[in-house]
Design a protein around this motif. Sequence first.
Motif, mmCIF file in Angstrom:
data_model
loop_
_atom_site.group_PDB
_atom_site.id
_atom_site.type_symbol
_atom_site.label_atom_id
_atom_site.label_comp_id
_atom_site.label_asym_id
_atom_site.label_seq_id
_atom_site.Cartn_x
_atom_site.Cartn_y
_atom_site.Cartn_z
ATOM 1 N N GLU A 44 29.117 50.029 22.846
ATOM 2 C CA GLU A 44 29.614 49.345 21.579
ATOM 3 C C GLU A 44 29.588 47.686 21.702
ATOM 4 O O GLU A 44 29.756 47.116 20.769
ATOM 5 C CB GLU A 44 30.819 49.786 20.894
ATOM 6 C CG GLU A 44 30.518 51.201 20.541
ATOM 7 C CD GLU A 44 31.733 52.212 20.267
ATOM 8 O OE1 GLU A 44 32.678 52.004 21.078
ATOM 9 O OE2 GLU A 44 31.920 52.685 19.305
ATOM 10 N N MET A 45 29.779 47.191 22.960
ATOM 11 C CA MET A 45 29.895 46.103 23.073
ATOM 12 C C MET A 45 29.327 45.589 24.568
ATOM 13 O O MET A 45 29.184 46.227 25.497
ATOM 14 C CB MET A 45 31.358 45.295 23.084
ATOM 15 C CG MET A 45 32.194 45.748 24.103
ATOM 16 S SD MET A 45 33.831 45.020 23.816
ATOM 17 C CE MET A 45 34.461 46.516 23.150
ATOM 18 N N GLN A 46 28.870 44.257 24.706
ATOM 19 C CA GLN A 46 28.534 43.779 26.095
ATOM 20 C C GLN A 46 29.803 43.228 26.581
ATOM 21 O O GLN A 46 30.419 42.249 25.585
ATOM 22 C CB GLN A 46 27.339 42.519 25.795
ATOM 23 C CG GLN A 46 26.148 43.230 25.333
ATOM 24 C CD GLN A 46 25.399 44.007 26.420
ATOM 25 O OE1 GLN A 46 25.451 43.295 27.405
ATOM 26 N NE2 GLN A 46 24.616 44.749 25.950
ATOM 27 N N LEU A 47 29.867 43.114 27.889
ATOM 28 C CA LEU A 47 31.213 42.716 28.366
ATOM 29 C C LEU A 47 30.902 41.917 29.485
ATOM 30 O O LEU A 47 29.898 42.568 30.429
ATOM 31 C CB LEU A 47 32.234 43.685 28.611
ATOM 32 C CG LEU A 47 33.592 43.605 29.083
ATOM 33 C CD1 LEU A 47 34.397 42.961 27.735
ATOM 34 C CD2 LEU A 47 34.354 44.765 29.548
ATOM 35 N N LEU A 48 31.026 40.686 29.815
ATOM 36 C CA LEU A 48 30.861 40.084 31.171
ATOM 37 C C LEU A 48 32.165 40.257 31.751
ATOM 38 O O LEU A 48 33.424 39.747 31.515
ATOM 39 C CB LEU A 48 30.737 38.521 31.093
ATOM 40 C CG LEU A 48 30.483 37.903 32.142
ATOM 41 C CD1 LEU A 48 29.497 38.237 33.123
ATOM 42 C CD2 LEU A 48 30.505 36.232 32.164
ATOM 43 N N VAL A 49 32.171 40.696 33.109
ATOM 44 C CA VAL A 49 33.402 40.839 33.825
ATOM 45 C C VAL A 49 33.555 39.883 34.896
ATOM 46 O O VAL A 49 32.789 39.664 35.747
ATOM 47 C CB VAL A 49 33.230 42.519 34.416
ATOM 48 C CG1 VAL A 49 34.722 42.615 35.355
ATOM 49 C CG2 VAL A 49 33.139 43.510 33.519
ATOM 50 N N ILE A 50 34.778 39.432 35.060
ATOM 51 C CA ILE A 50 34.954 38.195 35.956
ATOM 52 C C ILE A 50 35.883 38.959 37.014
ATOM 53 O O ILE A 50 37.209 39.268 36.432
ATOM 54 C CB ILE A 50 35.687 37.017 35.349
ATOM 55 C CG1 ILE A 50 34.505 36.476 34.350
ATOM 56 C CG2 ILE A 50 36.165 35.939 36.265
ATOM 57 C CD1 ILE A 50 34.937 35.784 33.068
ATOM 58 N N HIS A 51 35.601 39.293 37.956
ATOM 59 C CA HIS A 51 36.611 39.629 39.161
ATOM 60 C C HIS A 51 37.149 38.649 40.038
ATOM 61 O O HIS A 51 36.555 38.108 40.823
ATOM 62 C CB HIS A 51 35.948 40.786 39.954
ATOM 63 C CG HIS A 51 36.718 41.531 40.900
ATOM 64 N ND1 HIS A 51 36.287 41.998 42.150
ATOM 65 C CD2 HIS A 51 38.008 41.809 41.119
ATOM 66 C CE1 HIS A 51 37.183 42.376 42.945
ATOM 67 N NE2 HIS A 51 38.304 42.301 42.229
ATOM 68 N N LEU A 52 38.568 38.635 39.845
ATOM 69 C CA LEU A 52 39.387 37.420 40.790
ATOM 70 C C LEU A 52 39.675 38.304 42.089
ATOM 71 O O LEU A 52 40.448 39.438 42.034
ATOM 72 C CB LEU A 52 40.440 37.140 40.058
ATOM 73 C CG LEU A 52 40.231 36.343 38.541
ATOM 74 C CD1 LEU A 52 41.592 35.974 37.927
ATOM 75 C CD2 LEU A 52 39.508 35.119 38.862
ATOM 76 N N SER A 53 39.040 37.953 43.091
ATOM 77 C CA SER A 53 39.255 38.796 44.308
ATOM 78 C C SER A 53 39.936 38.034 45.399
ATOM 79 O O SER A 53 39.503 36.686 45.574
ATOM 80 C CB SER A 53 37.599 39.159 44.505
ATOM 81 O OG SER A 53 37.792 39.623 46.096
ATOM 82 N N GLY A 54 40.591 38.777 46.247
ATOM 83 C CA GLY A 54 41.470 37.960 47.321
ATOM 84 C C GLY A 54 41.976 38.976 48.153
ATOM 85 O O GLY A 54 42.321 40.223 47.913
ATOM 86 N N SER A 55 42.618 38.498 49.230
ATOM 87 C CA SER A 55 43.320 39.322 50.188
ATOM 88 C C SER A 55 44.504 39.848 49.761
ATOM 89 O O SER A 55 45.136 39.083 49.167
ATOM 90 C CB SER A 55 43.278 38.746 51.536
ATOM 91 O OG SER A 55 44.183 37.580 51.450
ATOM 92 N N LEU A 56 45.209 40.971 50.600
ATOM 93 C CA LEU A 56 46.601 41.244 50.164
ATOM 94 C C LEU A 56 47.504 40.453 50.575
ATOM 95 O O LEU A 56 48.484 40.066 49.930
ATOM 96 C CB LEU A 56 46.618 42.637 50.761
ATOM 97 C CG LEU A 56 48.003 43.272 50.959
ATOM 98 C CD1 LEU A 56 48.438 43.936 49.688
ATOM 99 C CD2 LEU A 56 48.335 44.299 52.145
ATOM 100 N N GLU A 57 47.108 39.418 51.574
ATOM 101 C CA GLU A 57 47.953 38.391 52.338
ATOM 102 C C GLU A 57 48.293 37.546 51.297
ATOM 103 O O GLU A 57 49.631 36.937 50.923
ATOM 104 C CB GLU A 57 47.650 37.891 53.437
ATOM 105 C CG GLU A 57 47.655 38.986 54.761
ATOM 106 C CD GLU A 57 46.384 40.199 54.582
ATOM 107 O OE1 GLU A 57 45.450 39.907 53.946
ATOM 108 O OE2 GLU A 57 46.922 41.221 55.086
ATOM 109 N N VAL A 58 47.000 36.821 50.802
ATOM 110 C CA VAL A 58 47.340 35.697 49.809
ATOM 111 C C VAL A 58 47.932 36.174 48.403
ATOM 112 O O VAL A 58 48.714 35.661 47.764
ATOM 113 C CB VAL A 58 45.799 35.054 49.677
ATOM 114 C CG1 VAL A 58 45.811 34.187 48.446
ATOM 115 C CG2 VAL A 58 45.322 34.516 50.586
#
Length: 195
Positions: free
Chosen positions: A124-138
């Motif tokens: 029903e909709m177009q979604l642009l997904v922004i994944h903020l990715s990083g390590s467990l430590e940070v």
Amino acid sequence: MRVELDPAMAAACALLVMGVSGSGKSTVGALLASELGWKFYDADDYHPEENRRKMGKGIPLSDQDRIPWLCTLHDILLRDVASGQHVVLACSALKKIYRDILIRGKKSTSLKYAELEKGEGPSEMQLLVIHLSGSLEVISARLRQRKGHFMPPELLQSQFDILEPPSAPENFIQISVEKNLPEIISTITRTLQTS
Ligand SMILES: Nc1ncnc2c1ncn2[C@@H]1O[C@H](COP(=O)(O)OP(=O)(O)O)[C@@H](O)[C@H]1O
Ligand SMILES: O=C(O)[C@H](O)[C@@H](O)[C@H](O)[C@H](O)COP(=O)(O)O
């Protein structure tokens, strides 16, 4: 700031800023919405009291706890997108099925796994997904600094355990949490201009 959107993106209307707890979703989502002049929703504001209590006690949410919450968020997004309102949603959306529910609503839960894998089912909709990715430590270092939030840092490992990073055919970009906020925002706005 005025961003000239790519026509495909202008039609899409909705951006999802996702990632584990402490990856910066609320911070980046609010800043982005304000830069773009779009409406902002923080999924944390829509948790029922039982979910907050559970997380507050250090118990990770189950699919059963999350599905009604995600369906509510889908309804909110759909209402806005249908009226031409551009929106930014900050939501952990850790599994592919959760992102499908945000896009397609409750009916995603009845689609067969193979159909979801192929990105099938009415969208029903177009979604642009922004994944903020990083390590467990940070990220855990940032969570230990964060004060006054219902989500305890001890739940972070459980979020990494279930994380399914977005992949094709999802419409997504991945950005490192180690970039500073202006860099993150400009990466996203550049994508909106050229996607
Ligand atoms: N790119 C960044 N660089 C440094 N600190 C950040 C960045 N993004 C967020 N933070 C900080 O990290 C903490 C967690 O961010 P927050 O937006 O609450 O994450 P989330 O909404 O994903 O749980 C906050 O204290 C925030 O100020
Ligand atoms: O700011 C945070 O710490 C996160 O956003 C956190 O609140 C959490 O990720 C979800 O709101 C809970 O839902 P999930 O267990 O589905 O991530």
